[in-house]
Design a protein around this motif. Structure first.
Motif, short mmCIF file in Angstrom:
data_model
loop_
_atom_site.label_atom_id
_atom_site.label_comp_id
_atom_site.label_asym_id
_atom_site.label_seq_id
_atom_site.Cartn_x
_atom_site.Cartn_y
_atom_site.Cartn_z
N ASP A 28 74.99 8.39 104.47
CA ASP A 28 73.89 9.35 104.01
C ASP A 28 74.51 10.83 103.90
O ASP A 28 74.49 11.75 103.21
CB ASP A 28 72.44 9.31 104.82
N TYR A 31 77.29 11.42 101.54
CA TYR A 31 76.85 11.37 100.20
C TYR A 31 76.29 12.74 100.00
O TYR A 31 76.39 13.25 98.84
CB TYR A 31 75.99 10.26 99.92
N LEU A 35 77.41 15.45 96.93
CA LEU A 35 76.42 15.79 95.78
C LEU A 35 76.01 17.24 96.13
O LEU A 35 75.64 17.98 95.04
CB LEU A 35 75.12 15.19 96.05
N ASN A 46 74.75 10.48 89.56
CA ASN A 46 73.67 10.12 90.38
C ASN A 46 72.36 9.47 89.60
O ASN A 46 71.37 9.58 89.90
CB ASN A 46 73.31 11.24 91.11
N MET A 49 71.44 6.27 92.34
CA MET A 49 71.91 6.67 93.81
C MET A 49 72.28 5.51 94.57
O MET A 49 73.17 5.56 95.43
CB MET A 49 70.69 7.63 94.13
N GLU A 50 71.43 4.29 94.49
CA GLU A 50 71.57 3.27 95.30
C GLU A 50 73.12 2.62 95.11
O GLU A 50 73.63 2.36 96.12
CB GLU A 50 70.76 2.13 94.91
N GLN A 51 73.37 2.38 93.57
CA GLN A 51 74.61 1.90 93.54
C GLN A 51 75.86 3.03 93.92
O GLN A 51 76.78 2.35 94.56
CB GLN A 51 75.01 1.63 92.04
N ALA A 54 76.12 2.51 97.65
CA ALA A 54 76.91 1.36 97.90
C ALA A 54 78.38 1.52 97.80
O ALA A 54 79.34 1.31 98.47
CB ALA A 54 76.50 0.18 97.04
N ALA A 58 81.49 1.37 100.58
CA ALA A 58 82.86 0.77 100.57
C ALA A 58 84.04 1.73 101.11
O ALA A 58 84.68 0.97 101.59
CB ALA A 58 82.74 0.02 99.06
N LEU B 38 79.90 -4.61 95.81
CA LEU B 38 79.56 -3.02 96.03
C LEU B 38 78.71 -2.83 94.63
O LEU B 38 77.78 -1.97 94.78
CB LEU B 38 81.28 -2.33 95.79
N LYS B 300 63.85 12.24 93.72
CA LYS B 300 64.60 11.22 94.43
C LYS B 300 65.87 11.79 94.93
O LYS B 300 66.17 11.88 96.23
CB LYS B 300 65.15 10.25 93.48
N PHE B 304 66.42 13.17 99.04
CA PHE B 304 67.64 12.65 99.76
C PHE B 304 68.27 13.89 100.38
O PHE B 304 68.71 13.90 101.51
CB PHE B 304 68.57 12.03 98.73
N MET B 305 68.38 15.10 99.52
CA MET B 305 69.09 16.10 100.09
C MET B 305 68.13 16.66 101.13
O MET B 305 68.93 17.37 102.22
CB MET B 305 69.05 17.05 99.00
N ILE B 310 68.84 7.04 101.86
CA ILE B 310 68.59 6.55 100.36
C ILE B 310 67.76 5.15 100.53
O ILE B 310 67.24 4.91 99.55
CB ILE B 310 70.13 6.34 99.70
#
Lengths: 130, 325
Positions: A28, A31, A35, A46, A49-51, A54, A58, B38, B300, B304-305, B310
């Motif tokens: 978090d 990211y 961003l 974006n 955002m989940e992908q 992920a 990785a 992923l 969203k 998050f910011m 997330i």
């Protein structure tokens, strides 16, 4: 105890950094930095955002020396469309900056940060399609 | 050797094979990408047993709870019956037992079903009328002893389904209901966590269910609901929400209107702006966003910011069905 000393000396970088829990804590923060960086955020779609998170996870797992299936060819292919958009060394540098800052924020000792940075740095050519 | 059943077919998983590898070897079309857990393209759902937890890494907790897993990471530990996310199970029949206007633009429809049906408040189902016309609507109630489902349906200009519900549906009308879907719902376990819920228009429906669920499960942290619309016709359940806020100390309700000429009893502005700026940080919060897709995309990212993780942001975007001309 000699046993615990032995464990400490044979710990991998990933274990020393704190394993998956440490990666989760870092994702978090990392990211958010990416961003909010106008130099590079256009490369991070974006819409999902989940992908995206992920993928960051990785990347961080790999940089932490954790279990990964790093494959240079995949890395090239995955970034080819970004290279077309103008992805270059300055953008890679920016990501490296955020990796370092994230780990610093998590109070990771400098020598471990250097090791993680070296692993991340090793992907530069593939990411930039050089 | 484990057996994988998908639809009508059953295949044997070879030693060391993942579910994805087995299915691809058998020429079953499964969307996939990175094959290393992923890209999440190969998401599937186990319909019987819990999938191995190692195959659920990175998925939202609500999806894990519903037995979603990544086929490329899944070495089955037992026989599994699986489905692709878009593969629908059997639908069930239901009949209209109540229809009531909640506002000039929104009607409440209550359906009763007979067959066993499981769902979480906040999930959605596809409602299908006898001629086949189908639309998705969110469930606004928690599972109760009575077999009922509550929906809040907003009338859309030229909306085929919503106009039909408004103008024609009568008591006892029959509809069929798909399985409940979607990952935007409450899970118990972190009872003290502050919740922020933002909805526009009939986006209140899933939130209403989620709030009822959280309160029924003794959520002890503060629960903040911001419900917004452009004008007063899009707001509804105002008295019910105020009553709920009076009954539960930890529930806070803020109706918002973003249009002109706003009555002073409503907060003026967009619900998402007002909600997300009402607190210094969202670090540690659980956030639910339901309604207009644009609002959700914006909110969203903002949430998050502002510190929400997330994994703690749950969304349900109401996409308007576009009729092809």
């Amino acid at each position: 105890m000699s046993e615990s000393q032995e464990t400490a000396s044979t710990q991998t970088l990933y274990e020393q950094l704190g394993g998956e829990a440490a990666v989760d804590a870092a994702v978090d923060i990392f990211y958010r930095k990416v961003l909010s960086d106008y130099r590079i955020n256009r490369f991070f779609d974006n819409s999902d955002m989940e992908q995206q998170a992920a993928k960051q996870k990785a990347f961080l797992t790999m940089a932490f020396g954790g279990p990964n299936n790093y494959n240079g060819t995949d890395m090239r292919n995955a970034h080819a469309h970004l290279v077309k958009m103008g992805l270059n060394a300055s953008h890679f540098d920016a990501v490296m900056e955020h990796l370092g800052a994230t780990l610093t924020e998590l109070n990771v000792p400098p020598e471990l940060i250097a090791q993680a940075a070296a692993i991340a740095e090793s992907t530069r050519k593939d990411v930039l399609g050089k | 050797m484990q057996r994988i059943t998908i639809g009508e077919s059953t295949f044997s998983c070879q030693p060391n094979e993942t579910v994805l590898e087995t299915l691809l070897r058998e020429n079953i079309k499964v969307p996939h990408g990175c094959r290393q857990g992923l890209c999440q393209a190969c998401q599937m759902r186990s319909l019987d047993n819990s999938p191995p937890t190692s195959s659920q890494v990175g998925l939202k907790d609500t999806l894990q709870k519903q037995h979603y897993f990544l086929a490329c990471l899944c070495h089955p530990e037992q026989d599994m019956t699986v489905a692709l996310p878009n593969q629908q199970g059997a639908s069930i029949e239901a009949r209209v037992v109540s229809k009531q206007l909640l506002s000039p633009d929104i009607v409440q429809l209550i359906l009763e079903y007979q067959s066993p049906f499981s769902f979480f408040a906040g999930q959605f189902v596809n409602l299908k009328r006898p001629d086949g016309l189908t639309r998705s609507y969110s469930i606004a109630n928690i599972p109760l002893a009575k077999n009922i489902l509550e929906f809040h349906i907003r009338r859309l200009p030229n909306g085929q389904f919503s106009s039909w519900v408004y103008d024609e549906v009568a008591l006892d009308a029959q509809l069929s209901i798909s399985e409940a879907q979607g990952a935007c719902h409450y899970l118990p376990g972190r009872a003290e966590q502050p919740l922020m819920l933002v909805g526009t228009g009939s986006g209140l429906a899933p939130l209403y269910g989620i709030i009822a669920d959280a309160l029924a499960q003794d959520h002890s942290g503060p629960i903040h609901l911001f419900h917004g619309s452009r004008d007063i016709n899009g707001l509804y359940f105002i008295d019910e929400m105020r009553k709920l806020a009076a009954e539960f100390d930890n529930f806070h309700y803020t109706p918002c209107l973003s249009g002109e000429d706003i009555d002073s009893e409503y907060l003026r502005g967009r619900a998402d702006d007002l909600a997300l700026s009402s607190t210094e940080t969202l670090s540690g919060w659980r956030v639910f966003l339901c309604g207009h897709p644009e609002m959700i995309n914006q909110a969203k990212k903002t949430a998050f910011m502002k510190g929400a993780s997330i994994n703690d942001i749950y969304t349900d975007a109401f996409h308007v069905f576009q009729v092809e001309k």
